[in-house]
Design an enzyme around this catalytic site. Structure first.
Site, PDB file in Angstrom:
ATOM      1  N   VAL A  11       0.837  -1.200   0.000  1.00  0.00           N
ATOM      2  CA  VAL A  11       0.000   0.000   0.000  1.00  0.00           C
ATOM      3  C   VAL A  11       0.875   1.254   0.000  1.00  0.00           C
ATOM      4  CG1 VAL A  11      -1.609   1.324   1.441  1.00  0.00           C
ATOM      5  CG2 VAL A  11      -1.993  -1.102   1.063  1.00  0.00           C
ATOM      6  N   LYS A  35      15.639  -2.193   1.763  1.00  0.00           N
ATOM      7  CA  LYS A  35      14.489  -1.994   0.885  1.00  0.00           C
ATOM      8  C   LYS A  35      14.502  -0.563   0.348  1.00  0.00           C
ATOM      9  CE  LYS A  35       9.847  -2.432   2.119  1.00  0.00           C
ATOM     10  NZ  LYS A  35       8.798  -3.186   2.756  1.00  0.00           N
ATOM     11  N   THR A  86      -0.414  -4.357   9.488  1.00  0.00           N
ATOM     12  CA  THR A  86      -1.188  -4.708  10.680  1.00  0.00           C
ATOM     13  C   THR A  86      -1.400  -6.223  10.634  1.00  0.00           C
ATOM     14  OG1 THR A  86      -3.190  -4.214   9.395  1.00  0.00           O
ATOM     15  CG2 THR A  86      -2.396  -2.492  10.853  1.00  0.00           C
ATOM     16  N   GLU A 151      -7.321   2.367   1.571  1.00  0.00           N
ATOM     17  CA  GLU A 151      -6.855   2.064   0.218  1.00  0.00           C
ATOM     18  C   GLU A 151      -7.571   0.827  -0.298  1.00  0.00           C
ATOM     19  OE1 GLU A 151      -4.819   3.999  -1.744  1.00  0.00           O
ATOM     20  OE2 GLU A 151      -5.850   2.543  -2.988  1.00  0.00           O
ATOM     21  N   GLU A 155      -3.956  -6.076  -5.887  1.00  0.00           N
ATOM     22  CA  GLU A 155      -2.638  -6.470  -6.371  1.00  0.00           C
ATOM     23  C   GLU A 155      -2.765  -6.862  -7.837  1.00  0.00           C
ATOM     24  OE1 GLU A 155      -0.679  -9.283  -3.876  1.00  0.00           O
ATOM     25  OE2 GLU A 155      -1.228  -8.170  -2.080  1.00  0.00           O
ATOM     26  N   CYS A 260      -5.546  -9.474   1.985  1.00  0.00           N
ATOM     27  CA  CYS A 260      -6.675  -8.695   2.520  1.00  0.00           C
ATOM     28  C   CYS A 260      -7.898  -9.522   2.928  1.00  0.00           C
ATOM     29  CB  CYS A 260      -7.099  -7.648   1.505  1.00  0.00           C
ATOM     30  SG  CYS A 260      -5.900  -6.330   1.340  1.00  0.00           S
ATOM     31  N   LYS A 263      -7.769 -12.023   5.967  1.00  0.00           N
ATOM     32  CA  LYS A 263      -7.420 -11.289   7.194  1.00  0.00           C
ATOM     33  C   LYS A 263      -8.537 -10.316   7.591  1.00  0.00           C
ATOM     34  CE  LYS A 263      -4.006  -7.826   8.163  1.00  0.00           C
ATOM     35  NZ  LYS A 263      -3.505  -6.806   7.328  1.00  0.00           N
TER      36      LYS A 263
HETATM   37  C1  UDX Z   1      -8.587  -7.126  -2.526  1.00  0.00           C
HETATM   38  C2  UDX Z   1      -9.625  -6.042  -2.850  1.00  0.00           C
HETATM   39  O1  UDX Z   1     -10.167  -6.286  -4.149  1.00  0.00           O
HETATM   40  C3  UDX Z   1      -8.998  -4.660  -2.766  1.00  0.00           C
HETATM   41  O2  UDX Z   1      -9.999  -3.670  -2.997  1.00  0.00           O
HETATM   42  C4  UDX Z   1      -8.393  -4.489  -1.380  1.00  0.00           C
HETATM   43  O3  UDX Z   1      -7.763  -3.249  -1.246  1.00  0.00           O
HETATM   44  C5  UDX Z   1      -7.399  -5.600  -1.074  1.00  0.00           C
HETATM   45  O4  UDX Z   1      -8.032  -6.864  -1.250  1.00  0.00           O
HETATM   46  P1  UDX Z   1      -6.588  -8.345  -3.768  1.00  0.00           P
HETATM   47  O5  UDX Z   1      -6.352  -9.071  -2.494  1.00  0.00           O
HETATM   48  O6  UDX Z   1      -5.420  -7.768  -4.485  1.00  0.00           O
HETATM   49  O7  UDX Z   1      -7.578  -7.104  -3.528  1.00  0.00           O
HETATM   50  O8  UDX Z   1      -7.305  -9.358  -4.754  1.00  0.00           O
HETATM   51  P2  UDX Z   1      -8.683  -9.506  -5.559  1.00  0.00           P
HETATM   52  O9  UDX Z   1      -8.424  -9.302  -6.995  1.00  0.00           O
HETATM   53  O10 UDX Z   1      -9.754  -8.704  -4.960  1.00  0.00           O
HETATM   54  O11 UDX Z   1      -8.943 -11.062  -5.318  1.00  0.00           O
HETATM   55  C6  UDX Z   1      -9.004 -11.622  -4.011  1.00  0.00           C
HETATM   56  C7  UDX Z   1      -9.125 -13.108  -4.045  1.00  0.00           C
HETATM   57  O12 UDX Z   1     -10.423 -13.507  -4.432  1.00  0.00           O
HETATM   58  C8  UDX Z   1      -8.174 -13.835  -4.989  1.00  0.00           C
HETATM   59  O13 UDX Z   1      -7.655 -14.974  -4.334  1.00  0.00           O
HETATM   60  C9  UDX Z   1      -9.055 -14.250  -6.152  1.00  0.00           C
HETATM   61  O14 UDX Z   1      -8.571 -15.412  -6.793  1.00  0.00           O
HETATM   62  C10 UDX Z   1     -10.358 -14.499  -5.431  1.00  0.00           C
HETATM   63  N1  UDX Z   1     -11.556 -14.348  -6.295  1.00  0.00           N
HETATM   64  C11 UDX Z   1     -11.864 -13.121  -6.810  1.00  0.00           C
HETATM   65  C12 UDX Z   1     -12.398 -15.430  -6.519  1.00  0.00           C
HETATM   66  O15 UDX Z   1     -12.147 -16.547  -6.050  1.00  0.00           O
HETATM   67  N2  UDX Z   1     -13.525 -15.257  -7.266  1.00  0.00           N
HETATM   68  C13 UDX Z   1     -13.860 -14.050  -7.801  1.00  0.00           C
HETATM   69  O16 UDX Z   1     -14.904 -13.968  -8.450  1.00  0.00           O
HETATM   70  C14 UDX Z   1     -13.004 -12.953  -7.569  1.00  0.00           C
END
Ligand code: UDX
Length: 434
Positions: A11, A35, A86, A151, A155, A260, A263
């Site tokens: 983030v 880093k 966190t 935020e 990813e 995310c 958690k």
């Molecule tokens: C997520 C939120 O989308 C974002 O707004 C927040 O800030 C952080 O968490 P991210 O963890 O990067 O983002 O991944 P995301 O693309 O949302 O997918 C999360 C998980 O859900 C992945 O493991 C994905 O494979 C799974 N997923 C997503 C499904 O199994 N089915 C779906 O239809 C969509």
């Protein structure tokens, strides 16, 4: 206005680069000096499409810099974004030690009015604690404000999410803080929602838990589809056509992972417990998600009976495509379960292998990392699709077939067309489809 970003994890780094791209003067800081050195030289320590180019462009332009010196960052910044992690505790709650530590440091170095903005995902009411901590430890009677600006970046799409947000949530309790944050995000004027701080904090947890719930919901429907003639893809399509529901986040499969959703769902359950609100609904969401891995192992057992000494090719390890992140990835649970059964794992991922090796070092023949999907499939008794990378969706199934011992394909992400792969001779099973 000088902006300081504390913590250059996912983030923090994206925010630093993004805010610099919006034209602000930004300095990023992190306690890990190596880093900072790497980032200062224009090297991104994570895999995130587009981030490295944007980092380099803004470093060159001169309005973005990085330092390991937290004290000077605090002293010279007008606005401080707190982006430290966190981590999750055993009981599911978020460990706020780093946020507290940073708050004390800010207090000690408060030399003029500053706006402290929490950007890390934090439990509702955290800003009150930050405020109290700064008041308790500040050395001078200098004014400050605390605000929340959660935020929402994903990813793999983080840069574009930051520069083209659906919404910018600003939680404030003073006009001065509101003005500063609205100015910072001036470019997204039409998408700014100003709320009080508790509301802004809750919006983040509520959004992520809702999306996780959508995924668990469709995975539950997939169970029903498997016991009837219904097809989960079409169920999702039909549901999604209703604008009130929407078609996104209704892909059935191995469930959600990442830093995310798992958690945040657990943290919100804990927050509910602390506040005396029963969030059992989210416990179910978590349980359904956990079961996705078990169901996949059962599919393999159904095909192979005994998994001991069977070669299983795992295609994809990252928690989703376009990232090297394996945090809470379903692949971790799969590897553990399959190793318990004594299976021999041949694993491939285009980006996540190095990260996975830190959790599961290579140990031949039990755990082998392959250089290509076809290497992973060599002599395999079954293949398991874990992450829907384009490279895996575009797999040349003829070539795959030549490598495998048994043509058993378990598709945890519904990437293949069942009729087409069966026609090629594969015994095929996927999620919620016949
Ligand atoms: C997520 C939120 O989308 C974002 O707004 C927040 O800030 C952080 O968490 P991210 O963890 O990067 O983002 O991944 P995301 O693309 O949302 O997918 C999360 C998980 O859900 C992945 O493991 C994905 O494979 C799974 N997923 C997503 C499904 O199994 N089915 C779906 O239809 C969509």
């Amino acid at each position: 206005m000088k902006i300081g970003i504390i913590g250059t994890g996912y983030v923090g780094l994206v925010s630093a680069v993004g805010l610099a791209e919006l034209g602000h003067e930004v300095v990023g800081t992190d306690k890990v000096a190596e880093k900072i050195e790497k980032i200062s030289q224009g090297n991104v320590p994570i895999y995130e499409p587009g981030l490295q180019e944007l980092l380099q462009a803004n470093l060159r332009r001169g309005n973005l810099s990085f330092t390991a010196d937290l004290t000077s960052t605090i002293a010279t910044s007008d606005v401080l974004f707190v982006c430290v992690n966190t981590p999750q505790r055993e009981d599911g709650s978020a460990d706020m030690t780093y946020v507290e530590g940073v708050s004390r440091k800010i207090a000690e170095n408060l030399n003029q009015y500053k706006l402290i903005v929490e950007k890390s995902t934090v439990p509702v009411r955290t800003s009150s604690w930050i405020k109290r901590t700064i008041s308790l430890y500040r050395k001078r009677d200098v004014d400050f404000d605390v605000a929340s600006n959660p935020e929402f970046l994903r990813e793999g799409a983080a840069v574009s999410d930051f520069l083209h947000p659906d919404r910018v949530i600003i939680g404030v309790e003073s006009e001065r803080a509101r003005e500063i944050l609205v100015k910072i995000y001036e470019r997204f004027q039409d998408r700014i929602l100003v709320t009080n701080i508790d509301t802004a904090e809750l919006i983040k947890h509520a959004s992520n838990s809702f999306l996780a719930m959508k995924i668990s919901y469709i995975n539950l429907m997939a169970d029903l589809c498997e016991r009837t003639d219904a097809d989960v893809e079409q169920v999702a399509q039909g549901m999604g056509l209703d604008e009130r529901i929407g078609s996104r986040f209704l892909r059935a499969g191995l469930g959600y992972g990442g830093s995310c959703f798992p958690k945040d769902v657990r943290a919100l359950i804990r927050i509910g417990e602390d506040l005396g609100v029963d969030l059992n609904l989210l416990k179910e969401v978590d349980r359904i998600n956990f079961n996705c891995v078990n169901k996949t192992v059962d599919r393999l057992k159904k095909a192979l009976w005994i998994l001991k000494d069977k070669k299983i090719a795992l295609l994809g390890l990252a928690f989703k495509p376009e990232t090297d992140d394996i945090r809470n990835a379903p692949s971790i649970g799969l590897i553990e379960r399959l190793r318990e059964e004594g299976a021999l794992l041949q694993m491939y991922d285009p980006q996540a292998v190095e990260n996975m090796k830190t959790l599961f070092p290579e140990k031949k023949p039990e755990l082998v990392y392959a250089a290509s999907p076809y290497d992973a499939l060599k002599g395999a008794n079954a293949a398991l699709i874990v992450t829907e990378w384009d490279e895996i969706k575009d797999l040349d199934l003829k070539q795959a077939k030549d490598q495998m011992e048994n043509l058993i394909l378990v598709d945890g992400r519904n990437v293949f067309n069942p009729a087409a792969v069966r026609k090629m001779g594969f015994e095929y099973s996927s999620v919620g489809r016949k």
